[in-house]
Design a protein around this motif. Structure first.
Motif: not given
Length: 207
Positions: A117-124, A142-148, A150-154
């Motif tokens: 799920l978190l991998t899929g959301l990273s494109t959103c 958790t690592e994927l959540l952290v990445g999300l 850090l990249a999420a601007e909105c």
């Protein structure tokens, strides 16, 4: 459901909310024409409908068949999606790239499904609300959540309560919130087994 969906299909609905109806996987067959053919659909809410893993897969397949669909909001809380159902949906979210609001609390999602799920959301890139509380959120997820983060601007709202995270994973997430580009206004992290006073003090200082 079938009569209703057939009648409403020509109306080009923007929002479909079928929450709190116990139709289960069999019921999805009755209204999936809306998911497959309504090009204007932006909001889909099917919380507490007894979907199960099979129902999650069926909804994902129907949405994927709707070429060019730009879904913005998806709610499916308390639906027992588990890893199989959420993984199928995650692939659709990744392909559409349009999701802005996600609510999937209390679905029995473990590490494999949460990671998908978190991998899929990273494109959103326009994701504003992410509620994945009362599922399993630790280990690789958790690592994927952290990445999300850090990249999420909105991102404005994040709820990761009741995720069995533990002290280390909670701290990693909080530090990412401070360091990331998100504009968090609402943050839920209750009942995540933060085990020490020192850690609790640091959490408050970070917030």
């Amino acid at each position: 459901l079938n009569v209703m969906a057939s009648a409403l299909l020509p109306q080009n609905l923007i929002e479909v909310d079928l929450s709190d109806n116990a139709f289960g996987p069999d019921g999805i067959k009755a209204f999936e024409c809306l998911l497959r053919e309504d090009k204007n659909l932006k909001v889909l809410k099917v919380s507490n409908c007894g979907l199960g893993p099979e129902g999650g897969v069926m909804i994902a397949e129907a949405l994927a068949a709707n070429d060019g669909l730009q879904l913005e909001t998806f709610h499916a809380g308390r639906d027992r999606l588990e890893n199989k159902g959420i993984t199928a949906l995650a692939s659709v979210f990744a392909e559409m790239k349009s999701l802005q609001e996600l609510h999937v609390p209390q679905n029995g999602i473990k590490d494999e499904g949460m990671s998908a799920l978190l991998t899929g959301l990273s494109t959103c890139k326009s994701l504003k609300t992410c509620r994945v509380n009362d599922n399993w959120l630790k280990n690789g997820a958790t690592e994927l959540l952290v990445g999300l983060i850090l990249a999420a601007e909105c991102l404005e709202e994040l709820d990761i309560s009741d995720g069995n995270m533990g002290t280390v994973n909670v701290m990693l997430t909080l530090r990412a919130l401070v360091a990331g580009a998100s504009k968090i206004r609402k943050f839920g992290c209750n009942y995540n087994d933060v085990a020490s006073r020192k850690c609790a003090v640091e959490c408050l200082e970070l917030l």
